[in-house]
Scaffold this motif. Structure first.
Motif: not given
Length: 158
Positions: A117-123, A155-158
């Motif tokens: 969910n966090e990844l979808i929000k960000k990307y 940035e993605f890995l952080r």
């Protein structure tokens, strides 16, 4: 390695280290014009390979600049890959590979612990998830620019 054996003897569970394969479309090496001496070059490669955190990376950068001056972009890329390596190992990623203008992150089986969910929000639509024995995330970078690829992956890995 010896630390892990000692920990196991003391009954401390040691997670086996993930073997990580990185195949990004970036040029990363130490140019001959920058460091001519083969022994010095090997020493720097070893120092970079031993980096396990940001402090190690900064120490290696400081040492290189002190000894040889400003780094060429190929060496900066190599150090960025060392950074990507330690960040990816924390997340149990086994492979990072360039695919056209995207980067695919492959995770170890049963080791996927990211918040989708966090990844979808960000990307948003720049990211695709593939479930399976080895889950994968594809991040659309939208560019073949080496600096852009390295920055976006870090940035993605952080």
């Amino acid at each position: 390695m010896l630390d892990e054996v000692v920990k196991e003897m003391k009954g401390i569970k040691v997670e086996p280290e993930v073997e990580l394969q990185i195949d990004l479309n970036v040029t990363s090496y130490i140019p001959d014009e920058y460091i001519q001496d083969a022994n010095q070059k090997i020493e720097i490669y070893q120092n970079i390979a031993l980096c396990k955190n940001e402090e190690d990376i900064q120490n290696v950068i400081d040492e290189i600049i002190d000894r040889f001056g400003n780094m060429p972009s190929e060496l900066e890329n190599l150090i960025d890959i060392a950074r990507i390596k330690y960040l990816a190992k924390r997340l149990k990623i086994s492979k990072i590979a360039s695919k056209k203008t995207a980067v695919v992150f492959t995770f170890e089986p049963n080791q996927f612990e990211l918040d989708l969910n966090e990844l979808i929000k960000k990307y948003g639509n720049k990211i695709k998830f593939s479930a399976g024995i080895k889950p994968m995330i594809t991040l659309e970078i939208g560019s073949n620019n080496e600096r852009q690829i390295l920055n976006d992956v870090t940035e993605f890995l952080r």
